[in-house]
Design a protein around this motif. Structure first.
Motif, PDB file in Angstrom:
ATOM      1  N   ALA A 102       0.855  -1.182   0.000  1.00  0.00           N
ATOM      2  CA  ALA A 102       0.000   0.000   0.000  1.00  0.00           C
ATOM      3  C   ALA A 102       0.890   1.231   0.000  1.00  0.00           C
ATOM      4  O   ALA A 102       1.877   1.302   0.742  1.00  0.00           O
ATOM      5  CB  ALA A 102      -0.911   0.014   1.224  1.00  0.00           C
ATOM      6  N   SER A 103       0.563   2.177  -0.847  1.00  0.00           N
ATOM      7  CA  SER A 103       1.278   3.451  -0.917  1.00  0.00           C
ATOM      8  C   SER A 103       0.352   4.561  -0.412  1.00  0.00           C
ATOM      9  O   SER A 103      -0.764   4.740  -0.929  1.00  0.00           O
ATOM     10  CB  SER A 103       1.719   3.742  -2.354  1.00  0.00           C
ATOM     11  N   LEU A 104       0.806   5.275   0.618  1.00  0.00           N
ATOM     12  CA  LEU A 104       0.001   6.329   1.229  1.00  0.00           C
ATOM     13  C   LEU A 104       0.562   7.694   0.862  1.00  0.00           C
ATOM     14  O   LEU A 104       1.766   7.946   1.009  1.00  0.00           O
ATOM     15  CB  LEU A 104      -0.001   6.177   2.756  1.00  0.00           C
ATOM     16  N   LYS A 105      -0.287   8.563   0.399  1.00  0.00           N
ATOM     17  CA  LYS A 105       0.122   9.914   0.022  1.00  0.00           C
ATOM     18  C   LYS A 105       0.170  10.780   1.271  1.00  0.00           C
ATOM     19  O   LYS A 105      -0.863  11.037   1.911  1.00  0.00           O
ATOM     20  CB  LYS A 105      -0.862  10.492  -0.989  1.00  0.00           C
ATOM     21  N   LEU A 106       1.363  11.251   1.634  1.00  0.00           N
ATOM     22  CA  LEU A 106       1.524  12.083   2.824  1.00  0.00           C
ATOM     23  C   LEU A 106       1.392  13.562   2.511  1.00  0.00           C
ATOM     24  O   LEU A 106       0.919  14.338   3.336  1.00  0.00           O
ATOM     25  CB  LEU A 106       2.884  11.802   3.472  1.00  0.00           C
ATOM     26  N   SER A 107       1.844  13.951   1.320  1.00  0.00           N
ATOM     27  CA  SER A 107       1.734  15.333   0.855  1.00  0.00           C
ATOM     28  C   SER A 107       1.911  15.306  -0.658  1.00  0.00           C
ATOM     29  O   SER A 107       1.934  14.241  -1.268  1.00  0.00           O
ATOM     30  CB  SER A 107       2.785  16.227   1.527  1.00  0.00           C
ATOM     31  N   GLU A 108       2.049  16.469  -1.256  1.00  0.00           N
ATOM     32  CA  GLU A 108       2.208  16.514  -2.708  1.00  0.00           C
ATOM     33  C   GLU A 108       3.525  15.884  -3.155  1.00  0.00           C
ATOM     34  O   GLU A 108       3.642  15.401  -4.278  1.00  0.00           O
ATOM     35  CB  GLU A 108       2.137  17.967  -3.194  1.00  0.00           C
ATOM     36  N   LYS A 109       4.533  15.878  -2.284  1.00  0.00           N
ATOM     37  CA  LYS A 109       5.843  15.363  -2.673  1.00  0.00           C
ATOM     38  C   LYS A 109       6.284  14.134  -1.882  1.00  0.00           C
ATOM     39  O   LYS A 109       7.220  13.445  -2.286  1.00  0.00           O
ATOM     40  CB  LYS A 109       6.899  16.464  -2.527  1.00  0.00           C
ATOM     41  N   TRP A 110       5.623  13.865  -0.769  1.00  0.00           N
ATOM     42  CA  TRP A 110       6.040  12.763   0.093  1.00  0.00           C
ATOM     43  C   TRP A 110       4.987  11.660   0.108  1.00  0.00           C
ATOM     44  O   TRP A 110       3.787  11.924   0.099  1.00  0.00           O
ATOM     45  CB  TRP A 110       6.262  13.241   1.532  1.00  0.00           C
ATOM     46  N   SER A 111       5.455  10.408   0.139  1.00  0.00           N
ATOM     47  CA  SER A 111       4.569   9.253   0.257  1.00  0.00           C
ATOM     48  C   SER A 111       5.320   8.132   0.963  1.00  0.00           C
ATOM     49  O   SER A 111       6.545   8.187   1.127  1.00  0.00           O
ATOM     50  CB  SER A 111       4.076   8.785  -1.117  1.00  0.00           C
ATOM     51  N   THR A 112       4.589   7.105   1.376  1.00  0.00           N
ATOM     52  CA  THR A 112       5.213   5.942   1.984  1.00  0.00           C
ATOM     53  C   THR A 112       4.621   4.692   1.348  1.00  0.00           C
ATOM     54  O   THR A 112       3.442   4.650   1.001  1.00  0.00           O
ATOM     55  CB  THR A 112       5.004   5.915   3.510  1.00  0.00           C
ATOM     56  N   LYS A 113       5.443   3.684   1.183  1.00  0.00           N
ATOM     57  CA  LYS A 113       5.044   2.432   0.522  1.00  0.00           C
ATOM     58  C   LYS A 113       5.405   1.282   1.447  1.00  0.00           C
ATOM     59  O   LYS A 113       6.583   1.096   1.782  1.00  0.00           O
ATOM     60  CB  LYS A 113       5.748   2.307  -0.827  1.00  0.00           C
ATOM     61  N   LEU A 114       4.420   0.494   1.856  1.00  0.00           N
ATOM     62  CA  LEU A 114       4.607  -0.532   2.870  1.00  0.00           C
ATOM     63  C   LEU A 114       4.206  -1.899   2.339  1.00  0.00           C
ATOM     64  O   LEU A 114       3.150  -2.042   1.716  1.00  0.00           O
ATOM     65  CB  LEU A 114       3.762  -0.220   4.111  1.00  0.00           C
ATOM     66  N   GLY A 115       5.034  -2.913   2.591  1.00  0.00           N
ATOM     67  CA  GLY A 115       4.665  -4.277   2.251  1.00  0.00           C
ATOM     68  C   GLY A 115       5.641  -4.950   1.316  1.00  0.00           C
ATOM     69  O   GLY A 115       6.796  -4.516   1.155  1.00  0.00           O
ATOM     70  N   ARG A 116       5.192  -6.019   0.681  1.00  0.00           N
ATOM     71  CA  ARG A 116       6.030  -6.810  -0.232  1.00  0.00           C
ATOM     72  C   ARG A 116       6.034  -6.129  -1.594  1.00  0.00           C
ATOM     73  O   ARG A 116       4.980  -5.911  -2.195  1.00  0.00           O
ATOM     74  CB  ARG A 116       5.495  -8.239  -0.332  1.00  0.00           C
ATOM     75  N   GLN A 117       7.219  -5.833  -2.094  1.00  0.00           N
ATOM     76  CA  GLN A 117       7.325  -5.030  -3.302  1.00  0.00           C
ATOM     77  C   GLN A 117       8.618  -5.318  -4.045  1.00  0.00           C
ATOM     78  O   GLN A 117       9.563  -5.900  -3.509  1.00  0.00           O
ATOM     79  CB  GLN A 117       7.257  -3.539  -2.940  1.00  0.00           C
ATOM     80  N   VAL A 118       8.657  -4.899  -5.308  1.00  0.00           N
ATOM     81  CA  VAL A 118       9.853  -5.012  -6.137  1.00  0.00           C
ATOM     82  C   VAL A 118      10.682  -3.740  -5.978  1.00  0.00           C
ATOM     83  O   VAL A 118      10.153  -2.629  -6.051  1.00  0.00           O
ATOM     84  CB  VAL A 118       9.476  -5.210  -7.614  1.00  0.00           C
ATOM     85  N   ILE A 119      11.982  -3.907  -5.739  1.00  0.00           N
ATOM     86  CA  ILE A 119      12.895  -2.773  -5.651  1.00  0.00           C
ATOM     87  C   ILE A 119      13.799  -2.805  -6.875  1.00  0.00           C
ATOM     88  O   ILE A 119      14.552  -3.762  -7.072  1.00  0.00           O
ATOM     89  CB  ILE A 119      13.747  -2.822  -4.366  1.00  0.00           C
ATOM     90  N   SER A 120      13.716  -1.783  -7.707  1.00  0.00           N
ATOM     91  CA  SER A 120      14.477  -1.742  -8.945  1.00  0.00           C
ATOM     92  C   SER A 120      14.913  -0.310  -9.227  1.00  0.00           C
ATOM     93  O   SER A 120      14.071   0.594  -9.259  1.00  0.00           O
ATOM     94  CB  SER A 120      13.632  -2.277 -10.105  1.00  0.00           C
ATOM     95  N   TYR A 121      16.225  -0.114  -9.416  1.00  0.00           N
ATOM     96  CA  TYR A 121      16.756   1.217  -9.681  1.00  0.00           C
ATOM     97  C   TYR A 121      17.708   1.188 -10.870  1.00  0.00           C
ATOM     98  O   TYR A 121      18.452   0.218 -11.079  1.00  0.00           O
ATOM     99  CB  TYR A 121      17.504   1.756  -8.453  1.00  0.00           C
ATOM    100  N   ASP A 122      17.678   2.248 -11.636  1.00  0.00           N
ATOM    101  CA  ASP A 122      18.623   2.479 -12.740  1.00  0.00           C
ATOM    102  C   ASP A 122      18.662   1.283 -13.682  1.00  0.00           C
ATOM    103  O   ASP A 122      17.632   0.827 -14.152  1.00  0.00           O
ATOM    104  CB  ASP A 122      20.003   2.828 -12.187  1.00  0.00           C
ATOM    105  N   ASP A 123      19.857   0.738 -13.929  1.00  0.00           N
ATOM    106  CA  ASP A 123      19.991  -0.404 -14.836  1.00  0.00           C
ATOM    107  C   ASP A 123      19.880  -1.729 -14.094  1.00  0.00           C
ATOM    108  O   ASP A 123      20.185  -2.779 -14.653  1.00  0.00           O
ATOM    109  CB  ASP A 123      21.313  -0.333 -15.603  1.00  0.00           C
ATOM    110  N   GLN A 124      19.459  -1.700 -12.826  1.00  0.00           N
ATOM    111  CA  GLN A 124      19.237  -2.880 -11.980  1.00  0.00           C
ATOM    112  C   GLN A 124      20.540  -3.616 -11.641  1.00  0.00           C
ATOM    113  O   GLN A 124      20.527  -4.814 -11.380  1.00  0.00           O
ATOM    114  CB  GLN A 124      18.252  -3.864 -12.651  1.00  0.00           C
ATOM    115  N   ARG A 125      21.637  -2.889 -11.563  1.00  0.00           N
ATOM    116  CA  ARG A 125      22.906  -3.564 -11.281  1.00  0.00           C
ATOM    117  C   ARG A 125      23.007  -4.028  -9.841  1.00  0.00           C
ATOM    118  O   ARG A 125      23.565  -5.093  -9.565  1.00  0.00           O
ATOM    119  CB  ARG A 125      24.116  -2.638 -11.591  1.00  0.00           C
TER     120      ARG A 125
END
Length: 434
Positions: A102-125
Motif C-alpha cells: 500500500a502506498s500512502l500519500k503524505l503530501s504533494e511530494k512525500w509518500s510511503t510504501k509498505l509491504g512486499r514489493q519489487v525494488i528496482s533502480y537504474d539499470d538494476q545492477r
C-alpha cells in the motif's frame, strides 16, 4: 424490502468509489521452454542435456484513490508435469503472493510504501526485479519516498523475522526473538538504504547507500546479533543524439554474509557505450570489472557481491557468474560488444559477444575464462510476443578449473537454447472521472 435498500446503498457507494478511483485487473502468462547443455556450469560429456517447460502465471490487481494506492500480485511458477494428476492441491507449493503493498500519500511530494514489493533502480545492477527468473525477486520493507520535479529519493527500512511454530499462539514468533536463516546472501535480517537521483537534460546521476545484515551465530551455534555489509555506489547516464553512455561505480566493505569473513576493498566498475548507427541498427560496447578474492588471502575477501541485482542481464545470458554461483571467488573482467538489428516493425535480433577473465588469478595462475555468444530474436504480435534465444560458450582453460570440471571430461559443446511466449492480458481498467 430492507435487504433491497441495503443492496442499493452498497451499489451506490461502489459506483461513487469507482467514480473517484481507478481499479485495474491484469495478468501475465509466460511459458518458457529451455534446452540446457551447459547453462550456469560446464556439462560433463557423459551427462544428458536438460529439457523442460516452465510457466509463470500472475494475476495483478491495483486500486488507486486520491490518498492511497493498493497493489496485489498473485503468482504461480511451475514446471510442466511436476504436479501429479488427480490431486486436490499443487504438490510443489508453487503458489505465492509476489507483491502486496500500500502506498500512502503524505503530501504533494512525500509518500510511503509498505509491504512486499519489487525494488528496482537504474539499470538494476545492485537492486533489480529479476524479471527473467520466473519467480522474480521481492522485498518486505517500508519505503519513505520523495518526488519533487526531477529529483527523487527513497529511504528503505526492513526487518525480517522467521516463522517459528513454537512461538506465540497468534503470530508464531517467540517472545525472545527468532533465529533467522543464515548462509544465504538474499535472506537478510535487517536492511537500511537511501537512494537519490537527479535528472538534467540528457544526463542523470544517482547515489545509493545500502547496509544489510545477516543473522550471526556464536561458537555454540546460538544467534548472536548480526553482521553487516555496506555498499556505496553511483550510476551515471548520458545521452545526446544517437550516442549514449552509462557508468556504474560501487564499493563494498563489512562482513561477508556468513559472518566469518571480512570484506575489504571490494568494488565494481562498469562502462557501457551505445550508438544508433541507423534507424535499424544499434551498437554497443562495454566493460565491467568486478573485484575478486586473491586465492592467497585467507583473513579477508576483496570479492564484490552484486547481491540484489538482475544479474542475468549482465555477464552473459548463460549465467555463469553471480547467479547463485561465483560468490567470493576470483571476480570478473567482462569485455563485451553488441548489435541490435530491427528486422521490421515488430521484429528484432540482438547479438552479443562477451569475453571473460578473472580479476584475480586462479590457483594455477590462469585468468582467461572464455568467450560467450548470445543471440535473442524477438517477434511481437497483436497483443503478445515471442522470444527465442541461443547462447554458446567457448571455455578457456581457466573456466574448467573454475567450475571444477576437467577439460577431458567436459562435453565438446556448451550451449543453451530457449523460447518464451509472453502474454499480458488487461482484464479491467476503470478510469476515474474528473
Amino acid at each position: 424490502m430492507m435487504k433491497k435498500q441495503q443492496l442499493v446503498v452498497v451499489l451506490a457507494l461502489l459506483c461513487t468509489t469507482l467514480t473517484f478511483a481507478q481499479f485495474t485487473l491484469d495478468g501475465q502468462f509466460r511459458p518458457r521452454t529451455e534446452y540446457r547443455n551447459g547453462f550456469q556450469t560446464l556439462i560433463p560429456d557423459a551427462a544428458d542435456a536438460g529439457f523442460a517447460i516452465n510457466t509463470r502465471s500472475r494475476l495483478n490487481a491495483g486500486f488507486t484513490a486520491d490518498a492511497f494506492k493498493v497493489y496485489i500480485s498473485l503468482q504461480d511458477v511451475s514446471v510442466w508435469g511436476e504436479n501429479p494428476q488427480i490431486i486436490p492441491v499443487d504438490d510443489n507449493n508453487s503458489f505465492a503472493l509476489f507483491e502486496a503493498w500500500a502506498s500512502l500519500k503524505l503530501s504533494e511530494k512525500w509518500s510511503t510504501k509498505l509491504g512486499r514489493q519489487v525494488i528496482s533502480y537504474d539499470d538494476q545492477r545492485f537492486f533489480g526485479g529479476l524479471d527473467w527468473a520466473q519467480q522474480g525477486r521481492n522485498h518486505d520493507l517500508a519505503l519513505l519516498q520523495y518526488k519533487g520535479g526531477k529529483f527523487v529519493m527513497d529511504v528503505g527500512l526492513a526487518f525480517n523475522q522467521d516463522l517459528d511454530g513454537n512461538g506465540g499462539p497468534l503470530f508464531g514468533f517467540q517472545n525472545e526473538g527468532t533465529v533467522y536463516p543464515a548462509n544465504n546472501p538474499f535472506q537478510y535480517k535487517t536492511m537500511q538504504y537511501i537512494y537519490a537521483k537527479q535528472q538534467w537534460e540528457g544526463f542523470s546521476a544517482s547515489l545509493l547507500a545500502v547496509n544489510y545484515a545477516h543473522q550471526n551465530f556464536d561458537d555454540d551455534g546460538d544467534a548472536d546479533g548480526v553482521n553487516s555489509l555496506i555498499t556505496l555506489g553511483t550510476h551515471l547516464n548520458y545521452k545526446k543524439g544517437n550516442f549514449g553512455a552509462a557508468a556504474n561505480a560501487f564499493i563494498q566493505s563489512g562482513e561477508f554474509f556468513n559472518g566469518a569473513t571480512e570484506v575489504k576493498g571490494a568494488y565494481l566498475l562498469g562502462l557501457d557505450l551505445s550508438y544508433k548507427a541507423t534507424s535499424k541498427v544499434g551498437l554497443g560496447l562495454g566493460v565491467e570489472i568486478i573485484s575478486g578474492n586473491d586465492v592467497s588471502t585467507t583473513d579477508r575477501t576483496e570479492a564484490f557481491l552484486p547481491t540484489f541485482g538482475t544479474n542475468h542481464k549482465f555477464n552473459g545470458f548463460m549465467d555463469y557468474f553471480y547467479v547463485g554461483n561465483h560468490v567470493n571467488t576470483i571476480g570478473l573482467v567482462d569485455v563485451h560488444a553488441s548489435a541490435n538489428f530491427k528486422l521490421g516493425e515488430k521484429a528484432s535480433l540482438l547479438t552479443k559477444v562477451l569475453n571473460f577473465s578473472g580479476d584475480q588469478e586462479l590457483p594455477s595462475g590462469e585468468k582467461s575464462l572464455g568467450t560467450e555468444i548470445d543471440l535473442v530474436y524477438t517477434q511481437k504480435f497483436n497483443g503478445y510476443a515471442l522470444k527465442i534465444g541461443y547462447s554458446h560458450l567457448f571455455p578457456s582453460d581457466g573456466m574448467y578449473e573454475l567450475k571444477g570440471v576437467a577439460e577431458a571430461d567436459a562435453a565438446s559443446s556448451q550451449n543453451w537454447a530457449w523460447a518464451m511466449l509472453i502474454l499480458k492480458p488487461k482484464f479491467l481498467n476503470t478510469t476515474p472521472k474528473e
